[in-house]
Design an enzyme around this catalytic site. Structure first.
Site, PDB file in Angstrom:
ATOM      1  N   ASP A   1       0.857  -1.189   0.000  1.00  0.00           N
ATOM      2  CA  ASP A   1       0.000   0.000   0.000  1.00  0.00           C
ATOM      3  C   ASP A   1       0.892   1.238   0.000  1.00  0.00           C
ATOM      4  O   ASP A   1       1.970   1.239   0.612  1.00  0.00           O
ATOM      5  CB  ASP A   1      -0.909   0.025   1.232  1.00  0.00           C
ATOM      6  CG  ASP A   1      -2.010  -1.023   1.150  1.00  0.00           C
ATOM      7  OD1 ASP A   1      -2.346  -1.453   0.027  1.00  0.00           O
ATOM      8  OD2 ASP A   1      -2.531  -1.410   2.214  1.00  0.00           O
TER       9      ASP A   1
ATOM     10  N   ASP B   1      -7.097  -1.508  -4.516  1.00  0.00           N
ATOM     11  CA  ASP B   1      -8.197  -1.129  -3.633  1.00  0.00           C
ATOM     12  C   ASP B   1      -9.145  -0.156  -4.331  1.00  0.00           C
ATOM     13  O   ASP B   1     -10.372  -0.240  -4.191  1.00  0.00           O
ATOM     14  CB  ASP B   1      -7.660  -0.476  -2.356  1.00  0.00           C
ATOM     15  CG  ASP B   1      -6.818  -1.433  -1.521  1.00  0.00           C
ATOM     16  OD1 ASP B   1      -7.053  -2.644  -1.610  1.00  0.00           O
ATOM     17  OD2 ASP B   1      -5.944  -0.953  -0.785  1.00  0.00           O
TER      18      ASP B   1
END
Length: 200
Positions: free
Chosen positions: A122, A138
């Site tokens: 991330d 995401d």
């Protein structure tokens, strides 16, 4: 949103969208891993977004830390369910097929991370609001799900209106005794004729 596709065509489109999502997701993650240092943020958009490398062992937006393999199974089930639904459906608008591809592509993108690294890369960190760090996969999943729900509601509402309009036209045809193209029989006669055979 009325245009629909055949079974093979919509599966091909969904898989193509999913493949493009996976490619973009993995490319951005490779850039993040090659240029960011864990724990050290880099400004992307001042006051809006920073880049911050985080190793996420949970689900999207760092939910459920430490349960990575559970999410592997969940991802596989979701992707399989979406694919089966697309294959079995008789009438799916093109935008919904694209949404399905976004969901599958985002899911597979994070799945690749979990299988190959044991964690998800991330790197997007909002600075204008306190929010979990996330990645491109995401974004694809959330966009696909959110937009898919909206489009489904719009599509269902449109089909309901079209059904009501069709029923209204049929009712008006019966009311005026429309005989066009029916060999002289009115719509009312045709409806009565469906109720049974001749009497006497």
């Amino acid at each position: 949103m009325r245009r629909t596709m055949g079974r093979s065509a919509r599966m091909g489109l969904a898989l193509a969208v999913a493949a493009a999502c996976v490619a973009l997701d993995q490319w951005t993650k490779a850039l993040a891993l090659g240029n960011l240092v864990p724990g050290r943020s880099m400004t992307l958009v001042p006051g809006v977004m920073d880049l911050l490398l985080v190793r996420n062992t949970g689900a999207a937006f760092s939910i459920g830390e430490g349960a990575g393999w559970v999410f592997v199974l969940v991802c596989l089930v979701v992707c399989a369910a979406v694919a089966v639904a697309l294959w079995r459906a008789r009438d799916v608008p093109v935008p919904l097929v694209v949404c399905a591809g976004l969901v599958m592509g985002g899911g597979v993108g994070n799945l690749i991370d979990r299988v190959t690294r044991g964690w998800v890369c991330d790197f997007f960190a909002t600075t204008f609001v306190d929010f979990a760090v996330f990645n491109v996969a995401d974004i694809f999943v959330c966009t696909g799900v959110g937009l898919g729900i909206v489009l489904t509601l719009v599509w269902d509402a449109r089909r309901a209106r079209e059904g009501e309009a069709k029923d209204g036209r049929a009712a008006r045809s019966v009311a005026r005794g429309d005989t066009e193209g029916t060999g002289g029989r009115s719509a009312a006669d045709r409806l009565r004729g469906k109720g049974g055979g001749r009497r006497g």
